[in-house]
Design a protein around this motif. Structure first.
Motif, PDB file in Angstrom:
ATOM      1  N   ALA A  36       6.689   2.958  22.382  1.00 21.03           N
ATOM      2  CA  ALA A  36       5.487   2.267  21.887  1.00 21.03           C
ATOM      3  C   ALA A  36       5.629   0.759  22.055  1.00 21.03           C
ATOM      4  O   ALA A  36       4.673   0.077  22.456  1.00 21.03           O
ATOM      5  N   CYS A  37       6.815   0.236  21.771  1.00 29.26           N
ATOM      6  CA  CYS A  37       7.079  -1.198  21.930  1.00 29.26           C
ATOM      7  C   CYS A  37       6.904  -1.615  23.391  1.00 29.26           C
ATOM      8  O   CYS A  37       6.272  -2.635  23.681  1.00 29.26           O
ATOM      9  N   ALA A  38       7.462  -0.830  24.299  1.00 25.87           N
ATOM     10  CA  ALA A  38       7.348  -1.146  25.723  1.00 25.87           C
ATOM     11  C   ALA A  38       5.895  -1.117  26.176  1.00 25.87           C
ATOM     12  O   ALA A  38       5.450  -1.979  26.947  1.00 25.87           O
ATOM     13  N   ASN A  39       5.131  -0.146  25.689  1.00 28.59           N
ATOM     14  CA  ASN A  39       3.711  -0.071  26.052  1.00 28.59           C
ATOM     15  C   ASN A  39       2.944  -1.282  25.523  1.00 28.59           C
ATOM     16  O   ASN A  39       2.038  -1.798  26.190  1.00 28.59           O
ATOM     17  N   ASN A  40       3.314  -1.735  24.322  1.00 29.50           N
ATOM     18  CA  ASN A  40       2.662  -2.921  23.760  1.00 29.50           C
ATOM     19  C   ASN A  40       2.935  -4.152  24.616  1.00 29.50           C
ATOM     20  O   ASN A  40       2.041  -4.966  24.870  1.00 29.50           O
ATOM     21  N   LEU A  41       4.175  -4.294  25.052  1.00 24.19           N
ATOM     22  CA  LEU A  41       4.524  -5.423  25.911  1.00 24.19           C
ATOM     23  C   LEU A  41       3.780  -5.355  27.239  1.00 24.19           C
ATOM     24  O   LEU A  41       3.331  -6.385  27.760  1.00 24.19           O
ATOM     25  N   ARG A  42       3.655  -4.165  27.788  1.00 19.57           N
ATOM     26  CA  ARG A  42       2.916  -4.020  29.049  1.00 19.57           C
ATOM     27  C   ARG A  42       1.451  -4.436  28.871  1.00 19.57           C
ATOM     28  O   ARG A  42       0.864  -5.061  29.759  1.00 19.57           O
ATOM     29  N   GLN A  43       0.871  -4.082  27.737  1.00 14.70           N
ATOM     30  CA  GLN A  43      -0.518  -4.467  27.479  1.00 14.70           C
ATOM     31  C   GLN A  43      -0.653  -5.981  27.416  1.00 14.70           C
ATOM     32  O   GLN A  43      -1.598  -6.556  27.956  1.00 14.70           O
ATOM     33  N   ILE A  44       0.312  -6.638  26.775  1.00 16.53           N
ATOM     34  CA  ILE A  44       0.299  -8.103  26.731  1.00 16.53           C
ATOM     35  C   ILE A  44       0.483  -8.669  28.136  1.00 16.53           C
ATOM     36  O   ILE A  44      -0.143  -9.669  28.510  1.00 16.53           O
ATOM     37  N   GLY A  45       1.354  -8.030  28.920  1.00 21.40           N
ATOM     38  CA  GLY A  45       1.567  -8.471  30.295  1.00 21.40           C
ATOM     39  C   GLY A  45       0.293  -8.416  31.121  1.00 21.40           C
ATOM     40  O   GLY A  45       0.025  -9.310  31.938  1.00 21.40           O
ATOM     41  N   VAL A  46      -0.511  -7.376  30.918  1.00 19.88           N
ATOM     42  CA  VAL A  46      -1.795  -7.276  31.610  1.00 19.88           C
ATOM     43  C   VAL A  46      -2.690  -8.449  31.223  1.00 19.88           C
ATOM     44  O   VAL A  46      -3.372  -9.056  32.063  1.00 19.88           O
TER      45      VAL A  46
ATOM     46  N   GLY B  54      20.552  -1.090  19.937  1.00 20.17           N
ATOM     47  CA  GLY B  54      21.332  -1.788  20.940  1.00 20.17           C
ATOM     48  C   GLY B  54      20.585  -2.096  22.215  1.00 20.17           C
ATOM     49  O   GLY B  54      21.200  -2.508  23.200  1.00 20.17           O
ATOM     50  N   VAL B  55      19.275  -1.927  22.226  1.00 19.87           N
ATOM     51  CA  VAL B  55      18.468  -2.197  23.411  1.00 19.87           C
ATOM     52  C   VAL B  55      17.348  -3.162  23.045  1.00 19.87           C
ATOM     53  O   VAL B  55      16.696  -3.009  22.011  1.00 19.87           O
ATOM     54  N   CYS B  56      17.142  -4.162  23.887  1.00 23.56           N
ATOM     55  CA  CYS B  56      16.064  -5.123  23.704  1.00 23.56           C
ATOM     56  C   CYS B  56      15.031  -4.931  24.809  1.00 23.56           C
ATOM     57  O   CYS B  56      15.367  -5.004  25.996  1.00 23.56           O
ATOM     58  N   ASN B  57      13.790  -4.680  24.430  1.00 22.98           N
ATOM     59  CA  ASN B  57      12.713  -4.576  25.416  1.00 22.98           C
ATOM     60  C   ASN B  57      12.241  -5.969  25.807  1.00 22.98           C
ATOM     61  O   ASN B  57      11.953  -6.793  24.931  1.00 22.98           O
ATOM     62  N   VAL B  58      12.149  -6.233  27.111  1.00 26.03           N
ATOM     63  CA  VAL B  58      11.730  -7.551  27.589  1.00 26.03           C
ATOM     64  C   VAL B  58      10.679  -7.385  28.688  1.00 26.03           C
ATOM     65  O   VAL B  58      10.889  -6.641  29.652  1.00 26.03           O
ATOM     66  N   LEU B  59       9.569  -8.082  28.527  1.00 30.88           N
ATOM     67  CA  LEU B  59       8.519  -8.110  29.551  1.00 30.88           C
ATOM     68  C   LEU B  59       8.913  -9.092  30.640  1.00 30.88           C
ATOM     69  O   LEU B  59       9.262 -10.234  30.361  1.00 30.88           O
ATOM     70  N   MET B  60       8.856  -8.634  31.898  1.00 31.28           N
ATOM     71  CA  MET B  60       9.222  -9.473  33.026  1.00 31.28           C
ATOM     72  C   MET B  60       7.973  -9.989  33.762  1.00 31.28           C
ATOM     73  O   MET B  60       6.864  -9.517  33.530  1.00 31.28           O
TER      74      MET B  60
ATOM     75  N   ASN C 104       5.593 -10.161  16.494  1.00 34.66           N
ATOM     76  CA  ASN C 104       7.048 -10.238  16.295  1.00 34.66           C
ATOM     77  C   ASN C 104       7.773 -10.235  17.639  1.00 34.66           C
ATOM     78  O   ASN C 104       8.973  -9.962  17.696  1.00 34.66           O
ATOM     79  N   PHE C 105       7.041 -10.563  18.704  1.00 34.09           N
ATOM     80  CA  PHE C 105       7.648 -10.787  20.005  1.00 34.09           C
ATOM     81  C   PHE C 105       7.910 -12.288  20.168  1.00 34.09           C
ATOM     82  O   PHE C 105       7.115 -13.118  19.715  1.00 34.09           O
ATOM     83  N   THR C 106       9.014 -12.603  20.807  1.00 39.48           N
ATOM     84  CA  THR C 106       9.393 -13.999  21.040  1.00 39.48           C
ATOM     85  C   THR C 106       9.258 -14.322  22.521  1.00 39.48           C
ATOM     86  O   THR C 106       9.725 -13.566  23.377  1.00 39.48           O
ATOM     87  N   ALA C 107       8.616 -15.442  22.814  1.00 37.10           N
ATOM     88  CA  ALA C 107       8.448 -15.868  24.202  1.00 37.10           C
ATOM     89  C   ALA C 107       9.729 -16.506  24.720  1.00 37.10           C
ATOM     90  O   ALA C 107      10.490 -17.109  23.958  1.00 37.10           O
ATOM     91  N   SER C 108       9.956 -16.382  26.012  1.00 31.47           N
ATOM     92  CA  SER C 108      11.066 -17.110  26.618  1.00 31.47           C
ATOM     93  C   SER C 108      10.639 -18.556  26.829  1.00 31.47           C
ATOM     94  O   SER C 108       9.462 -18.856  27.036  1.00 31.47           O
ATOM     95  N   TRP C 109      11.603 -19.461  26.785  1.00 32.23           N
ATOM     96  CA  TRP C 109      11.321 -20.869  27.048  1.00 32.23           C
ATOM     97  C   TRP C 109      10.757 -21.032  28.455  1.00 32.23           C
ATOM     98  O   TRP C 109       9.903 -21.884  28.691  1.00 32.23           O
ATOM     99  N   LEU C 110      11.197 -20.199  29.376  1.00 27.03           N
ATOM    100  CA  LEU C 110      10.686 -20.252  30.749  1.00 27.03           C
ATOM    101  C   LEU C 110       9.186 -19.993  30.787  1.00 27.03           C
ATOM    102  O   LEU C 110       8.450 -20.634  31.548  1.00 27.03           O
TER     103      LEU C 110
END
Length: 394
Positions: A71-81, A338-344, A205-211
């Motif tokens: 569910a977390c990964a799907n949420n990140l993908r939606q934000i990526g879109v 032990g796994v962190c989901n990250v949107l690329m 509760n997602f954190t953006a990368s400085w990049l």
């Protein structure tokens, strides 16, 4: 002694079938035992059930966490879109900046959260369900900051007031808080934050990368951070001292695969909520708005050089920036066992493993650097997770 009506002797009849009086008269010499569990058998059954529960509970927990991670990964993908759509209409910029009132400006006008909300993406409703932090540290900002807390280069009021077709004035919540001098913690301010920010999906509760939100450092001739505005300090948190939000044009022009450029990830704990607001309780853990940016491997400090330092040479600032600096990703957290989901940057979501269980993703730092890393083990090299200061050349 008496007998049964059919003439049979009570001694010939199983005691469990006798009437109470006949059972008494039959005496102590004959007994019929009803089928049932002994205490030992009962204890054995309970033990077996306990063992089965013990075996099944971890499997159920793992299945539940696997579902949350998906569910977390799907949420990140939606934000990526949403970020891709923003880039299509804003010269390739993936976002307008960070979700951060103090360092970016009005949260309903600037930042990736505002960008997504304008595209009808309910950001606060698509948080990571596994993260104990269910609020952004930015919520604390809108609860407590006053006009004097902002630097001269930040315009915290945001968009000007407007009027609805029915004549009702429309004023954004950040402007309302400051112009009406709503005191921190006052019922009026809490109501504004709850009704016009949290209920309008301005939380994450997602954190953006400085990049993502800063792109890269803006440097002077000595290799030090500089601001493009005199009134703005050379601060890594401010966009004026950076290349600006990451652009797809920069990503496409780089030799770095977009699939390893991190944009947004599960946020690490940054603090706790200062007061009750909306459905959020005081003490709720919060996440930071974006990661710290490029720091030196030896001590995790931001690079600084004496005035007049040359760009060229092994001791020049270019060598330091390109070989002795890494992105500080401690703002990301492996909340999924032990796994962190990250949107690329290519829109994919990559699972980053914390292989040594220290709660951090080590992309090239030392245990002695002061960053809390358990060992010098590099869990993700630059070829797997982009960690240099910028995609664009320095």
């Amino acid at each position: 002694m008496g007998g049964r009506h059919d003439g049979a002797n009570v001694l010939d009849t199983p005691r469990c079938l006798l009437r109470p009086k006949e059972r008494f008269l039959s005496g102590p010499y004959f007994c019929c035992t009803q089928p049932g569990f002994t205490l030992v058998e009962l204890l054995v059954v309970i033990s077996i059930i306990g063992v089965l529960i013990g075996l099944l509970t971890p499997a159920l927990n793992m299945a539940r966490e696997s579902s949350r991670r998906t569910a977390c990964a799907n949420n990140l993908r939606q934000i990526g879109v949403g970020m891709q759509a923003h880039a299509d209409h804003h010269q390739g910029r993936l976002c307008s900046g960070a979700f951060d009132w103090k360092h970016e400006g009005s949260v309903v006008d600037f930042g990736w959260v505002a960008d997504c909300v304008r595209q009808t993406i309910p950001v606060s409703e698509i948080r990571c369900p596994s993260n104990p932090a269910q609020a952004a540290e930015t919520v604390n900002q809108v609860l407590s900051l006053q006009r004097s807390d902002f630097s001269a280069c930040i315009e915290p009021l945001g968009s000007p007031p407007s009027v609805a077709p029915d004549g009702e004035p429309i004023i954004n919540p950040c402007r309302k808080i400051l112009e009406e001098n709503l005191a921190p913690g006052s019922p009026e301010r809490l109501q504004v934050v709850a009704d016009h920010l949290l209920e309008k999906f301005y939380n994450t509760n997602f954190t953006a990368s400085w990049l993502l939100v800063r792109g890269g450092p803006r440097l002077d001739k000595s290799g030090n951070l500089k601001s493009d505005k005199p009134e703005c300090p050379a601060d890594y948190k401010l966009r004026e001292a950076s290349q600006g939000a990451l652009s797809l044009r920069v990503v496409d022009a780089s030799r770095t695969p977009a699939s390893i450029v991190p944009l947004l990830g599960d946020g690490a704990l940054a603090g706790t909520l200062s007061m009750n607001v909306g459905d959020l309780a005081a003490g709720t853990p919060t996440t930071g708005s974006f990661t710290r940016g490029p720091v030196l491997v030896k001590d995790m400090s931001h690079p600084e050089f004496p005035d007049g330092t040359k760009r060229e040479g092994s001791d020049g600032w270019w060598a330091a920036w390109t070989k002795r600096v890494r992105q500080d990703y401690r703002g990301f957290s492996p909340v999924h066992r032990g796994v962190c989901n990250v949107l690329m940057a290519d829109g994919s979501v990559q699972p980053l493993d914390d292989s040594n269980d220290d709660g951090l993703i080590n992309n090239g730092f030392l245990a002695t650097s002061g960053g809390g890393f358990a060992s010098d083990e590099i869990e993700y090299k630059n070829s797997k997770l982009f960690s240099k200061a910028a995609l664009r050349g320095l």
